[in-house]
Design an enzyme around this catalytic site. Structure first.
Site, PDB file in Angstrom:
ATOM      1  N   ASP A   1      43.916  54.347  32.407  1.00  0.00           N
ATOM      2  CA  ASP A   1      43.460  55.347  31.441  1.00  0.00           C
ATOM      3  C   ASP A   1      44.521  56.410  31.174  1.00  0.00           C
ATOM      4  OD1 ASP A   1      41.104  53.952  31.455  1.00  0.00           O
ATOM      5  OD2 ASP A   1      39.862  55.569  32.258  1.00  0.00           O
TER       6      ASP A   1
ATOM      7  N   HIS B   1      38.177  56.542  39.148  1.00  0.00           N
ATOM      8  CA  HIS B   1      36.930  56.585  38.375  1.00  0.00           C
ATOM      9  C   HIS B   1      36.070  55.340  38.614  1.00  0.00           C
ATOM     10  CE1 HIS B   1      38.442  59.807  35.310  1.00  0.00           C
ATOM     11  NE2 HIS B   1      37.877  60.333  36.376  1.00  0.00           N
TER      12      HIS B   1
ATOM     13  N   HIS C   1      43.190  54.164  39.153  1.00  0.00           N
ATOM     14  CA  HIS C   1      42.647  55.484  39.505  1.00  0.00           C
ATOM     15  C   HIS C   1      41.221  55.350  40.016  1.00  0.00           C
ATOM     16  CE1 HIS C   1      41.284  55.035  35.353  1.00  0.00           C
ATOM     17  NE2 HIS C   1      40.551  56.127  35.409  1.00  0.00           N
TER      18      HIS C   1
ATOM     19  N   HIS D   1      40.897  50.336  28.381  1.00  0.00           N
ATOM     20  CA  HIS D   1      39.769  50.363  27.435  1.00  0.00           C
ATOM     21  C   HIS D   1      40.163  49.889  26.039  1.00  0.00           C
ATOM     22  CE1 HIS D   1      36.881  52.706  29.926  1.00  0.00           C
ATOM     23  NE2 HIS D   1      37.979  53.238  30.447  1.00  0.00           N
TER      24      HIS D   1
ATOM     25  N   HIS E   1      45.109  62.354  33.510  1.00  0.00           N
ATOM     26  CA  HIS E   1      43.713  61.923  33.373  1.00  0.00           C
ATOM     27  C   HIS E   1      42.981  62.207  34.688  1.00  0.00           C
ATOM     28  CE1 HIS E   1      40.303  59.489  32.106  1.00  0.00           C
ATOM     29  NE2 HIS E   1      40.456  58.694  33.149  1.00  0.00           N
TER      30      HIS E   1
ATOM     31  N   ASP F   1      34.387  53.442  36.714  1.00  0.00           N
ATOM     32  CA  ASP F   1      34.589  52.277  35.846  1.00  0.00           C
ATOM     33  C   ASP F   1      35.944  51.600  36.107  1.00  0.00           C
ATOM     34  OD1 ASP F   1      35.762  54.609  34.581  1.00  0.00           O
ATOM     35  OD2 ASP F   1      36.026  53.409  32.767  1.00  0.00           O
ATOM     36  N   HIS F   2      36.617  52.018  37.189  1.00  0.00           N
ATOM     37  CA  HIS F   2      37.884  51.376  37.579  1.00  0.00           C
ATOM     38  C   HIS F   2      37.901  50.961  39.049  1.00  0.00           C
ATOM     39  CE1 HIS F   2      39.915  52.263  33.738  1.00  0.00           C
ATOM     40  NE2 HIS F   2      38.973  53.186  33.698  1.00  0.00           N
TER      41      HIS F   2
HETATM   42 FE    FE Z   1      38.087  54.393  32.282  1.00  0.00          FE
HETATM   43 ZN    ZN Z   2      39.206  56.985  33.855  1.00  0.00          ZN
END
Ligand code: FE
Ligand code: ZN
Length: 265
Positions: free
Chosen positions: A143, A68, A66, A181, A124, A70-71
């Site tokens: 996530d 985001h 996805h 995570h 999400h 942090d991805h």
């Molecule tokens: Fe994440």
């Molecule tokens: Zn995420």
């Protein structure tokens, strides 16, 4: 942050698992037959470069779950440095930096000789996807599914996320789950508040405490273990419904209430 660095062969895949940022997991995945290598998401370029140097593997694909940061935050820099190809969700192609190949529900992504089926799992984010290497009994869930948890509903509703959970619950019980995570210990503490008498959950929570105290990862989990312990896969559980005081409620409402409580936990 622990100094985790694990390498193992899972099914027909070589998987090098490492930590990035605060609590992200990142995975180098390699097909041993062809040497084709991908990275599941790009939380942190330096950590990925370190992992590539340690393994001696060269990057062919970024495989995004996805959009985001942090991805997918390291996509452009890593693509520039390695010339790799970026695969990501069709439904979110405008938000995946540098995307080359857009995939959606039912598509097959081939990592050399290994095959992953794509599952659309909105909830999400509206474009979130999961990758299931069925022949290897391995899945990367980003996530959407965590061990004993699920992602926050930033862009979706409980019905969507419950639909996604049900799709993943159709995978074989011994499917290994590699998620985005290390949230497992906190998830376990929450899960115990809604199913305090769930035997499998009590045992898993104790195991997780042991692993974390030893600086070990709790990942991979398995679908079988998640079905037995993850409250977001268990809205049909009589025990969970009873704890919430929702014995006669719609399953989606039970799921929604569980998610709401987790948000406040
Ligand atoms: Fe994440
Ligand atoms: Zn995420």
């Amino acid at each position: 942050m622990t100094n985790l660095n694990t390498f193992h062969i899972d099914g027909g895949l070589e998987i090098h698992m490492f930590e990035a940022l605060q609590d992200n997991y990142c995975y180098l995945v390699r097909d041993p037959d062809t040497g084709t290598t991908g990275v599941i998401d790009t939380p942190e370029v330096a950590a990925i470069e370190r992992a590539l140097a340690e393994t001696g593997w060269s990057l062919d694909f970024i495989i995004n779950t996805h959009h985001h940061r942090d991805h997918a935050g390291g996509n452009l820099e890593l693509k520039k440095k390695t010339g790799c190809t970026i695969v990501g969700p069709k439904a979110d192609k405008d938000r995946i930096p540098g995307i080359d190949i857009a995939v959606g529900d039912g598509d097959i992504f081939e990592l050399g000789s290994r095959r992953a089926r794509v599952f659309d799992t909105p909830g999400h984010t509206r474009g979130h996807i999961c990758y299931h290497f069925a022949d290897d009994q391995v899945a990367f869930t980003g996530d959407t599914l965590f061990s004993m948890g699920c992602g926050r509903l930033f862009e979706g509703d409980p019905q969507q996320m419950w639909t996604a959970m049900q799709m993943l619950m159709n995978w074989p019980d011994d499917t290994r789950i590699y998620c985005g995570h290390e949230y497992t210990q906190n998830n376990a503490r929450f899960a115990l508040t809604v199913e305090p008498n769930n035997r499998a959950l009590i045992e898993r929570a104790a195991e997780v405490d042991r692993l974390r105290a030893a600086g070990e990862p709790t990942i991979p989990s398995t679908i079988g273990l998640e079905k037995a312990t993850n409250p977001f896969m268990r809205p049909t559980s009589a025990h969970l419904q009873q704890t919430l005081g929702m014995e006669d409620a719609d399953v989606v409402d039970v799921f929604a209430e569980t998610r709401k409580r987790k948000d406040r936990f």
